[in-house]
Design an enzyme around this catalytic site. Sequence first.
Site, PDB file in Angstrom:
ATOM      1  N   LYS A  30       0.739  -1.196  -0.239  1.00  8.29           N
ATOM      2  CA  LYS A  30       0.256   0.187  -0.030  1.00  8.29           C
ATOM      3  C   LYS A  30       0.995   1.038  -0.135  1.00  8.29           C
ATOM      4  O   LYS A  30       1.398   1.557   0.987  1.00  8.29           O
ATOM      5  CB  LYS A  30      -1.018   0.042   1.227  1.00  8.29           C
ATOM      6  CG  LYS A  30      -2.104   1.212   1.118  1.00  8.29           C
ATOM      7  CD  LYS A  30      -2.421   1.641   2.331  1.00  8.29           C
ATOM      8  CE  LYS A  30      -1.553   2.934   2.899  1.00  8.29           C
ATOM      9  NZ  LYS A  30      -1.929   3.989   2.167  1.00  8.29           N
ATOM     10  N   GLY A  89      -5.145   0.645   4.505  1.00  4.79           N
ATOM     11  CA  GLY A  89      -4.128   0.371   5.575  1.00  4.79           C
ATOM     12  C   GLY A  89      -4.602  -0.343   6.693  1.00  4.79           C
ATOM     13  O   GLY A  89      -4.101  -1.439   7.196  1.00  4.79           O
ATOM     14  N   GLU A 117       9.106   1.565  11.265  1.00  7.27           N
ATOM     15  CA  GLU A 117      10.102   2.915  10.639  1.00  7.27           C
ATOM     16  C   GLU A 117       9.470   4.060  10.877  1.00  7.27           C
ATOM     17  O   GLU A 117       8.685   4.419  10.046  1.00  7.27           O
ATOM     18  CB  GLU A 117      11.019   2.607   9.685  1.00  7.27           C
ATOM     19  CG  GLU A 117      12.157   3.142   9.678  1.00  7.27           C
ATOM     20  CD  GLU A 117      11.859   4.656   8.724  1.00  7.27           C
ATOM     21  OE1 GLU A 117      11.772   5.792   9.317  1.00  7.27           O
ATOM     22  OE2 GLU A 117      12.241   4.555   7.603  1.00  7.27           O
ATOM     23  N   CYS A 171      12.851  11.008   7.956  1.00  5.64           N
ATOM     24  CA  CYS A 171      12.705  10.763   9.408  1.00  5.64           C
ATOM     25  C   CYS A 171      13.919  10.983  10.395  1.00  5.64           C
ATOM     26  O   CYS A 171      13.839  10.966  11.533  1.00  5.64           O
ATOM     27  CB  CYS A 171      11.903   9.357   9.641  1.00  5.64           C
ATOM     28  SG  CYS A 171      12.569   8.255   8.524  1.00  5.64           S
ATOM     29  N   GLU A 203       9.047  16.390  16.076  1.00  6.52           N
ATOM     30  CA  GLU A 203       9.503  16.209  14.562  1.00  6.52           C
ATOM     31  C   GLU A 203       8.692  17.190  13.686  1.00  6.52           C
ATOM     32  O   GLU A 203       7.278  17.357  13.572  1.00  6.52           O
ATOM     33  CB  GLU A 203       9.118  14.822  14.037  1.00  6.52           C
ATOM     34  CG  GLU A 203       9.605  14.548  12.638  1.00  6.52           C
ATOM     35  CD  GLU A 203       9.463  13.088  12.342  1.00  6.52           C
ATOM     36  OE1 GLU A 203      10.408  12.658  11.598  1.00  6.52           O
ATOM     37  OE2 GLU A 203       8.173  12.392  12.380  1.00  6.52           O
TER      38      GLU A 203
END
Length: 493
Positions: free
Chosen positions: A181, A218, A256, A290, A390
């Site tokens: 996906k 998902g 991750e 990331c 982040e």
Amino acid sequence: MNPSIVERLRSAGRLDRVFIDGEWVVPQGQARSSVIDPSTEEPVAEIALGTAQDVAAAVAAARRAFATWSVSSAQSRALLLDRVHSLILERAELFAQAISLEMGAAIGFARSTQVPSAAQHIRVARDNLASYSFVTHRGDMAIMREAIGVCGLITPWNWPLYQITAKVGPALAAGCTVVLKPSELSPLSALLFAEVMQDAGIPPGVFNLVSGNGPEVGAALSAHPDVDMISITGSTRAGVLVAQAAAPTVKRVAQELGGKSPNLILPDADLARAVPAGVAAAFRNVGQSCSAPTRMIVPRARLQEVERIVLEAAASFVVGDPRSEQTTHGPVANRAQFNRVQEMISIGIAEGARLICGGLGRPEALSRGFYCRPTIFTAVHPQMQIAQEEIFGPVLALIPYDSVDEAVEIANGTVYGLGAHVQGEDLGAARAVAARIRSGQVHINYPAWNPHAPFGGYKRSGNGREYGIEGLEEYLETKAILGFQDASAPSTD
């Protein structure tokens, strides 16, 4: 816009289909999603989105194919991966144009980094497969490493091809079958990749692609009882949702996720070398990585010198049309990310960090597009939001320290632990500091990217590892057979 990519996919019927059991098929629902060119904010294509029913069909195909693919020879799987690798390189310009169009990567960066690095993941998977021992012996035991089964792979928009190959390559090498996906925000390169898989001769059902959003596709993939493993690259929030959906069926979940990576400049570092390279690393892919080292932790006594150097480095950036050869940094990939960057810059100003470069809004002369000004804050306190959260955009925080112990504490002082950098002339001291950082990767003095180096996170940056041997082993189960007896040992009959 270069319309050739979209027209190529449209004329082949790819935009209206998903790839299941070796065929391009019309999905069972009616939902569609626009692909937005982030440099113009205009739609350039529309793709059909899959449904939970399409996921079920893809998983069923993958389950059927697993019976034969999992016991195929390592040599045959390596030959397939070799063809995939060659086709990616042959079609590198198509991939680069697609990535530039769908998520705004500067075309030079797409050509030099996004596409070649993606091809490297396939090459490494092929090479590791050729030398990997799936059966080893320990006394009278055989230790067998076997493909875990059907794998659901969920990939993000920021490195759209690179993250696909980082998962698909080792999964197929291990003998797994997959349902991919990709992000619906940057799907064009994924459709081109599915064409590569088909043209490489992948057996039906071994590789499947279902475009769709997280809540529909998902979630269905994560919860499906016939999926043995989920591997997701995405935000920590998305990783938590996937893990929760996967929990009732006790499938393996490899994550991750987010990061807030430190770049620790030791007192003896050569600032003329360490700082410009650190700025380049932080703003690579417009900060949409990331593991981007967006916290530069610097000796307080050298802060003013660092400030001068970072400003000189940032002055070399050319923000603009991603299709221009002169552009070094295009827009961020989508409106939500643009809004996030603007919000965090506002928070940094309100928190009292000193803004020395960039700031709110677009760069001058750019009136539309998701362009952000490369932004640098200095005198940032470690507990400020811009030092903890982040941002995923072109925002760098300079954080001063008074002792190396304090610097290490700052480096470890977030909920993340994905990547880290250490700079110093005394290699022994740099190694000692690197050993104290709680992070899945630590780079000393900017070594070259190594696709064999395992990559993954501590803490809320995830679980599991990608790349290299460890990335292959993530897709394997371990079986011990006692009383097997090593065939090379003398018979006891």
